[in-house]
Design an enzyme around this catalytic site. Sequence first.
Site, PDB file in Angstrom:
ATOM      1  N   LEU A 227     -47.009  38.187   8.211  1.00 57.67           N
ATOM      2  CA  LEU A 227     -46.172  38.221   9.402  1.00 57.67           C
ATOM      3  C   LEU A 227     -46.999  38.243  10.686  1.00 57.67           C
ATOM      4  O   LEU A 227     -47.835  39.117  10.881  1.00 57.67           O
ATOM      5  CB  LEU A 227     -45.262  39.445   9.356  1.00 57.67           C
ATOM      6  CG  LEU A 227     -44.315  39.642  10.550  1.00 57.67           C
ATOM      7  CD1 LEU A 227     -43.348  38.473  10.644  1.00 57.67           C
ATOM      8  CD2 LEU A 227     -43.575  40.957  10.432  1.00 57.67           C
ATOM      9  N   ASP A 228     -46.734  37.258  11.561  1.00 56.50           N
ATOM     10  CA  ASP A 228     -47.366  37.159  12.881  1.00 56.50           C
ATOM     11  C   ASP A 228     -48.887  37.134  12.822  1.00 56.50           C
ATOM     12  O   ASP A 228     -49.567  37.549  13.761  1.00 56.50           O
ATOM     13  CB  ASP A 228     -46.901  38.322  13.780  1.00 56.50           C
ATOM     14  CG  ASP A 228     -45.434  38.207  14.137  1.00 56.50           C
ATOM     15  OD1 ASP A 228     -44.949  37.065  14.261  1.00 56.50           O
ATOM     16  OD2 ASP A 228     -44.771  39.243  14.293  1.00 56.50           O
ATOM     17  N   GLU A 229     -49.439  36.665  11.707  1.00 61.90           N
ATOM     18  CA  GLU A 229     -50.893  36.585  11.585  1.00 61.90           C
ATOM     19  C   GLU A 229     -51.356  35.169  11.244  1.00 61.90           C
ATOM     20  O   GLU A 229     -52.474  34.969  10.789  1.00 61.90           O
ATOM     21  CB  GLU A 229     -51.383  37.584  10.525  1.00 61.90           C
ATOM     22  CG  GLU A 229     -51.170  39.038  10.925  1.00 61.90           C
ATOM     23  CD  GLU A 229     -51.752  40.009   9.928  1.00 61.90           C
ATOM     24  OE1 GLU A 229     -52.522  39.574   9.061  1.00 61.90           O
ATOM     25  OE2 GLU A 229     -51.450  41.209  10.030  1.00 61.90           O
TER      26      GLU A 229
END
Length: 286
Positions: A227-229
């Site tokens: 997530l969001d990486e």
Amino acid sequence: MASTHFILTLTCDDQPGIVATVANAVTALGGNIQDSAQFRDPESNRFFMRVAFHTQAPSEAEAIRARLAPAINGYGMDAEVVDAERRPKIILMVSKFDHALLHILYQIRVGWMEADVVAVVSNHEDSRATAEAAGIPYYCWPVTKETKAQQEQKLIDLVAETGAELVVLARYMQVLSDKLSRALSGRVINIHHSFLPSFKGAKPYHQAHERGVKLIGATAHFVTADLDEGPIIEQETERVNHAFSAEDYVAVGRDIESRVLARAVRLHLQRRVLLNGHKTVVFMPG
């Protein structure tokens, strides 16, 4: 459809003679190079290149790639040739906050971004009027724990039916499953505030205001199972100060998010973004 403008992108292990070989191969098929950029990553010894060129006689992208195959195969390149005159098809996804969606639609309307939006997908009805006013099909698929898998399969089917090559999460406030992230790997771009992981959850700008943050930012990145990486494409920051209210922070954040996402989408559609492991190589326009 035949064209005379093409973009070649490639990655391979760095070796002597790549640039000369590519230039000679393009020239041999009657091409004239209009723009070329390259980069060698010293850490991985990987070579990245983007070449935009024009041909005298119209041709298909597949035919151009076939004629470049000896050069591509000789260096073990991971290469792609696309028709630069073709307007890419994209799907926009949004929840309730529509600033990023509206900005992309505007940039397409004025011609700054070349793309055809084939669908707007949301888990709310809020943006239906916007999509319908632009003549874009609107799909409202509410998401619950019980319906999430079904909704994501609908999205995969919609991508296949429309031929969309990119899904843009324009403040779509649902986490994509690992399955969907893998199915559309490299084909989904998301925007989020740059306060992660410092300010997660609801009202991140209000949290930042409470902590006296002096820089507000936004990050556009590819979506991965982490997530969001995912690999970062574009970022921007803007200064704020003690005189700004929490609502001012939100307003600044909306503007940055809209700009950063639009730039990232445009760079991707112009084949200027190449994956380099967990990072990206971005060939900015001259």
